[in-house]
Design a protein around this motif. Sequence first.
Motif, PDB file in Angstrom:
ATOM      1  N   ALA A 176       0.862  -1.182   0.000  1.00 12.63           N
ATOM      2  CA  ALA A 176       0.000   0.000   0.000  1.00 12.63           C
ATOM      3  C   ALA A 176       0.902   1.237   0.000  1.00 12.63           C
ATOM      4  O   ALA A 176       1.986   1.223   0.552  1.00 12.63           O
ATOM      5  N   GLY A 177       0.430   2.281  -0.624  1.00 16.91           N
ATOM      6  CA  GLY A 177       1.231   3.504  -0.703  1.00 16.91           C
ATOM      7  C   GLY A 177       1.797   3.647  -2.103  1.00 16.91           C
ATOM      8  O   GLY A 177       1.054   3.655  -3.083  1.00 16.91           O
ATOM      9  N   ILE A 178       3.110   3.703  -2.185  1.00 22.34           N
ATOM     10  CA  ILE A 178       3.753   4.018  -3.460  1.00 22.34           C
ATOM     11  C   ILE A 178       3.493   2.959  -4.531  1.00 22.34           C
ATOM     12  O   ILE A 178       3.240   3.289  -5.689  1.00 22.34           O
ATOM     13  N   ASP A 179       3.533   1.663  -4.163  1.00 17.89           N
ATOM     14  CA  ASP A 179       3.256   0.620  -5.163  1.00 17.89           C
ATOM     15  C   ASP A 179       1.843   0.763  -5.714  1.00 17.89           C
ATOM     16  O   ASP A 179       1.626   0.701  -6.929  1.00 17.89           O
ATOM     17  N   PHE A 180       0.865   0.963  -4.823  1.00 17.29           N
ATOM     18  CA  PHE A 180      -0.517   1.114  -5.275  1.00 17.29           C
ATOM     19  C   PHE A 180      -0.662   2.353  -6.164  1.00 17.29           C
ATOM     20  O   PHE A 180      -1.402   2.333  -7.145  1.00 17.29           O
ATOM     21  N   ALA A 181       0.036   3.426  -5.815  1.00 16.55           N
ATOM     22  CA  ALA A 181      -0.031   4.653  -6.621  1.00 16.55           C
ATOM     23  C   ALA A 181       0.527   4.410  -8.017  1.00 16.55           C
ATOM     24  O   ALA A 181      -0.059   4.842  -9.018  1.00 16.55           O
ATOM     25  N   ILE A 182       1.643   3.703  -8.103  1.00 16.48           N
ATOM     26  CA  ILE A 182       2.252   3.397  -9.395  1.00 16.48           C
ATOM     27  C   ILE A 182       1.307   2.556 -10.238  1.00 16.48           C
ATOM     28  O   ILE A 182       1.080   2.833 -11.426  1.00 16.48           O
TER      29      ILE A 182
END
Length: 188
Positions: free
Chosen positions: A101-107
Motif C-alpha cells: 500500500a502507498g507508493i506501489d498502489f499509486a504506481i
Amino acid sequence: VHTLDVPTSGGIQKMNCANLEGIFRIIQSIPSPKAEPFKLWLAKVGQERIEEIQDPERAILRAKHIYEQKGYSNDWIAKRMRGINVRNTLTDEWKNRGAKAGIDFAILTNEIYKGTFDMTAKGIKDYKNLGNPDNPRDHMDELEIILTMLGEASTTEITKSRDSKGVPKLKKDAKEGGAIAGNARKAI
C-alpha cells in the motif's frame, strides 16, 4: 507537536505544528468549558467508529449518507460504492502478490488511469482543479466511475489469470487493464 523554524518576512520564527491526531489530543487536554462541545463531538465520533468496528455495515451507511449530504444522486452513490468494492478486490490481489500500500498502489493505479483516461492521478486532479487531499473518484461522473471500475476489474482478472507476482508484472497487468477501459472510453 513539533517545533519548526519557519521563514517569515521578519526572519526565522519558531512555530508549533501538529498533525490532526495531535490537534485532537491538545483539544482533549484544554480545561475550558468552551472546549466542551468539541470534546463531546470527539467522544461521539469515537463511539461511532467503535460501533462501525462491531458492525462494518454502519461504516458503509455512513459513507452513503455523507455522499447524500454532498448532493450526489442515488445512482452515482450506488456506482461509487460498487467502485469501492471493485477497488478493494484489486488492492487485496495486489497485496497478496507483493505490492505494498502507498507508493506501489499509486504506481499501479497510475497505469490504470493512464490507460483509461490518458492521464495519471495527478493529471486528473489538475484537469478537475482538485487539491491534494481530494479523491479524484469523488469528482468523477457516472461514466468515469464505470470506466475506472472496468479498468480495475479487468486488471484483477488479468492478474488472476496470469498468476502475476511482483510489482513489475502487476504494472504490466495494470497497463493492459487500463487499456481495455481506455478502448471502451474511445469507442463511446
